[in-house]
Scaffold this active site. Sequence first.
Site, PDB file in Angstrom:
ATOM      1  N   SER A 151       0.817  -1.224   0.000  1.00  0.00           N
ATOM      2  CA  SER A 151       0.000   0.000   0.000  1.00  0.00           C
ATOM      3  C   SER A 151       0.847   1.269   0.000  1.00  0.00           C
ATOM      4  CB  SER A 151      -0.933   0.008   1.215  1.00  0.00           C
ATOM      5  OG  SER A 151      -0.178   0.022   2.422  1.00  0.00           O
ATOM      6  N   SER A 209       2.886  -7.024   2.583  1.00  0.00           N
ATOM      7  CA  SER A 209       2.477  -5.949   3.483  1.00  0.00           C
ATOM      8  C   SER A 209       0.947  -5.863   3.545  1.00  0.00           C
ATOM      9  CB  SER A 209       3.113  -4.634   3.013  1.00  0.00           C
ATOM     10  OG  SER A 209       3.076  -3.659   4.008  1.00  0.00           O
ATOM     11  N   PHE A 210       0.348  -4.786   3.028  1.00  0.00           N
ATOM     12  CA  PHE A 210      -1.110  -4.704   2.888  1.00  0.00           C
ATOM     13  C   PHE A 210      -1.654  -5.946   2.181  1.00  0.00           C
ATOM     14  CE2 PHE A 210      -4.014  -3.898  -0.684  1.00  0.00           C
ATOM     15  CZ  PHE A 210      -5.215  -3.611  -0.025  1.00  0.00           C
ATOM     16  N   ASP A 237      13.275  -4.610   8.815  1.00  0.00           N
ATOM     17  CA  ASP A 237      12.074  -3.930   8.331  1.00  0.00           C
ATOM     18  C   ASP A 237      11.674  -2.818   9.294  1.00  0.00           C
ATOM     19  OD1 ASP A 237       9.509  -3.243   7.412  1.00  0.00           O
ATOM     20  OD2 ASP A 237       9.012  -5.311   6.884  1.00  0.00           O
ATOM     21  N   HIS A 262      11.958  -3.702   4.245  1.00  0.00           N
ATOM     22  CA  HIS A 262      10.575  -4.041   3.910  1.00  0.00           C
ATOM     23  C   HIS A 262      10.437  -4.571   2.485  1.00  0.00           C
ATOM     24  CE1 HIS A 262       6.319  -4.066   4.596  1.00  0.00           C
ATOM     25  NE2 HIS A 262       6.058  -3.201   3.636  1.00  0.00           N
TER      26      HIS A 262
END
Length: 276
Positions: free
Chosen positions: A36, A105-106, A227, A255
């Site tokens: 995102s 992630s998202f 991260d 990340h």
Amino acid sequence: MSEENPEIGQSVDVGGIATNYHRIGSGEPVFLIHGSGPGVSAWANWRLILPELSEEFDVAAPDIVGFGFTDRPDGFEYNMANWRKHLLGFADAIGLEKFSLVGNSFGGGLAISMAVNHPERVDKLILMGSAGISFPLTDGLDKVWGYEPSLENMEDLMKVFAWNPEIGANKDLAKLRYEASIRPGFHESFSQMFPTPRQNGIEDLATPEDQIRQITAPTLIVHGRDDQVIPLDNAYRFHQLIDNSQLHVYGQCGHWTQIEKAAEFTRLVASFLHSN
């Protein structure tokens, strides 16, 4: 793929939403679900992974509604239920009944929600730097979701995303992502999704732990030790919650595992997808 812009691939109608996606390769179907970050698209997230993974699998990478070059309907409510509905509709539109999910992630939060709510559709689950569980807002994620368009702000974000200083200081990459973030409609939808207080955004992406425990799909959890956006502790918690799971942590990695460790990550994913 557009010759003018490689981020624009094919388009399919998903419940009235013109959905941009890339699909290459043949074999068992695998969906790549992006994160995102500001200016994100499926291509920007997965461009280093798609060509290699498609040599062994049927790989589809959609722009989830509200992101990239998929339509942004007026009045659309950006929430997990609607993102899940869009992803299911996309699978139906391209004729796939069952598939493995790689969520970043998202996208990891969305993949978990899919595995919990539609287990019959999910073959295997791969979570990379994944949201999808409650955790205290990090400074890094606050910067990502609170991004206001400027080249300087994007250059600062590069250093948050990547451990590798060469990537973090890559001004060409920062310029590309900044220009993506100011395309018409991009920031408007982005700023609607995760307003302050941003802890609420984390909770909205989270699936209750008792439901995560019920996931039976074979799961691979991947995380960068360094991260700054999603805490490493998330990976250990997912590993504890999901009985049929494996965990791989990359040192000297932030990340962007799929960028900083692209070759290693692709080999790891392919091996896991081939395993019984």
